[in-house]
Design a protein around this motif. Structure first.
Motif, PDB file in Angstrom:
ATOM      1  N   VAL A 361      -6.895  -6.093   5.161  1.00  0.00           N
ATOM      2  CA  VAL A 361      -7.570  -7.317   4.736  1.00  0.00           C
ATOM      3  C   VAL A 361      -8.661  -7.011   3.710  1.00  0.00           C
ATOM      4  N   TRP A 362      -9.507  -6.028   4.028  1.00  0.00           N
ATOM      5  CA  TRP A 362     -10.654  -5.733   3.157  1.00  0.00           C
ATOM      6  C   TRP A 362     -10.215  -5.147   1.810  1.00  0.00           C
ATOM      7  N   LEU A 363      -9.330  -4.135   1.857  1.00  0.00           N
ATOM      8  CA  LEU A 363      -8.881  -3.539   0.604  1.00  0.00           C
ATOM      9  C   LEU A 363      -8.092  -4.529  -0.237  1.00  0.00           C
ATOM     10  N   GLY A 364      -7.379  -5.452   0.434  1.00  0.00           N
ATOM     11  CA  GLY A 364      -6.685  -6.488  -0.321  1.00  0.00           C
ATOM     12  C   GLY A 364      -7.649  -7.296  -1.176  1.00  0.00           C
ATOM     13  N   GLY A 365      -8.786  -7.693  -0.573  1.00  0.00           N
ATOM     14  CA  GLY A 365      -9.782  -8.454  -1.322  1.00  0.00           C
ATOM     15  C   GLY A 365     -10.489  -7.622  -2.378  1.00  0.00           C
ATOM     16  N   VAL A 366     -10.883  -6.397  -2.029  1.00  0.00           N
ATOM     17  CA  VAL A 366     -11.621  -5.543  -2.970  1.00  0.00           C
ATOM     18  C   VAL A 366     -10.768  -5.181  -4.174  1.00  0.00           C
TER      19      VAL A 366
END
Length: 408
Positions: A361-366
């Motif tokens: 989730v986080w790396l997708g956004g970053v």
């Protein structure tokens, strides 16, 4: 009279109430991805803000899962489910009034994350292991997982419709009220002194620390935990970012809603099928096939031009493989270590799953904010799926060897 009162908790009642809890707890959480665009637009945030909040939720859900599982194993599922459902409702209601990134991270991330650890389908699966007869157990694991998927199928279009109709704030308040229905349903999962699911040869009483040490020195358990990381990475990246990915590629927002609904619908069949097959073939082969098939489905999807048809076909395929990893994974834990500490030990496997979910989730956004594309994360998902397929193959499917004890 007390025995008569206890008799209402038949295997069928336990199964139905547990499945309803799984449906209600997973449904609103599965619909949170639809709040990314309206909340970010309304409050002027980038996608990385919302992604970090839900990434924290995944991570803290995983951090709390072994502790919630240990408490449920020690004191019973009912108090853990009830306290967590109240916390879940508070988190959803407070999320509706989050006006800063810090507030969003506290409500959607910290509060809801810890709440899910104590009232999600993982607690239900642990209760099923203790309360259901062994002949019901594998199918029960599949049905409990499928119920969460049906919640996703049910709440995905409901989320879109409510956000369009009453706004994202009121939708969160409605979801807050809905999760409180877990409280009466939890009564059916009260654990008796001698659980119906506890079968097999007598085992010596095992303390919390001894159970942990035994599990983490067990090679097959460690492989299982490592492989489960990929499941979280793939499914939570898709659940949170797929609707935005489709809009970026020119498809209407409704396609994203129906895509997640299709995933939830087909995972009902996939989870039940995985539970059914778990009694009939090696569980490690089921897991390896699921991870490899996911990678193949993602590869084909990102190579094809975007359309509603290809999206819905991909969603059906990935849905069939979605949480179908849970029945064989929990079944392997029960097979290797028994059911006494099942909820806790599956909780540690689920912690690995949630670390993967956080990173997905986080790396997708970053990476989207830095590159303007989700391409890198799609390829990482493919590679991880192939790696996990290989990792699960050496697992040995037999009970852990323990010293024999004299009969009481």
């Amino acid at each position: 009279m007390s025995a008569a009162r206890a008799n209402w908790r038949t295997p069928a009642v336990v199964l139905v109430c547990g499945c309803l809890i799984g449906l209600i707890s997973f449904g609103p959480r599965a619909g949170l991805g639809f709040f990314l665009t309206p909340m970010s637009a309304s409050l002027g945030w980038g996608r990385d803000v919302f992604a970090l909040a839900l990434g924290l939720q995944m991570l803290l859900w995983g951090v709390g899962q072994p502790f919630a599982g240990g408490l449920a194993d020690r004191f019973g599922a009912v108090p853990v489910l009830c306290i967590s459902a109240i916390l879940y409702a508070i988190g959803l209601a407070a999320m509706a009034y989050s006006t800063t990134p810090l507030m969003l991270h506290l409500t959607a991330g910290v509060i809801i994350g810890f709440a899910l650890a104590g009232c999600s389908f993982t607690l239900v699966i642990g209760a099923f292991g203790k309360l259901l007869p062994e002949s019901w157990r594998s199918l029960g694991f599949g049905a409990g997982t499928a119920a969460g998927s049906f919640g996703q199928f049910l709440f995905s279009p409901i989320s879109v419709a409510l956000i369009d109709g009453v706004g994202w704030q009121h939708t969160l308040l409605i979801f807050s009220a809905v999760v409180l229905t877990i409280l009466p349903l939890a009564l059916a999962l009260a654990t008796p002194k001698t659980p119906a699911g506890q079968t097999g040869p007598a085992a010596p009483p095992q303390a919390f620390g001894a159970a942990l040490g035994e599990a983490f020195w067990h090679r097959s358990y460690v492989l299982l935990v490592i492989g489960f990381f990929t499941c979280g990475f793939q499914i939570f990246f898709i659940a949170i970012h797929l609707p935005a990915y489709l809009v970026d590629r020119g498809l209407p927002a409704e396609v994203g809603g129906w895509a997640l609904a299709m995933i939830g619908l087909f995972n009902i069949f996939g989870s039940i099928m995985a539970g059914y097959l778990g009694n009939r073939m090696p569980k490690r082969y089921i897991l390896a096939a699921i991870y490899f098939a996911r990678s193949l489905a993602i590869l084909i999807f990102i190579m094809l031009p975007p359309s509603a048809v290809t999206t819905l076909v991909f969603s059906a395929v990935i849905g069939f493989l979605w949480l179908s990893t849970v029945p064989p994974t929990s079944g392997l834990v029960a097979l290797m270590f028994g059911t006494k500490w099942l909820t806790m030990l599956f909780g540690f496997a689920f912690f690995s799953h949630q670390i993967g979910g956080f990173l997905g989730v986080w790396l997708g956004g970053v990476l989207f904010e830095r590159t303007g594309s989700y391409d890198v994360i799609w390829w990482v998902s493919i590679i991880l799926g192939i790696a996990s397929a290989v990792i699960n193959l050496p697992i040995v499917e037999r009970p852990v060897a323990r010293p024999a004890t004299a009969p009481a």
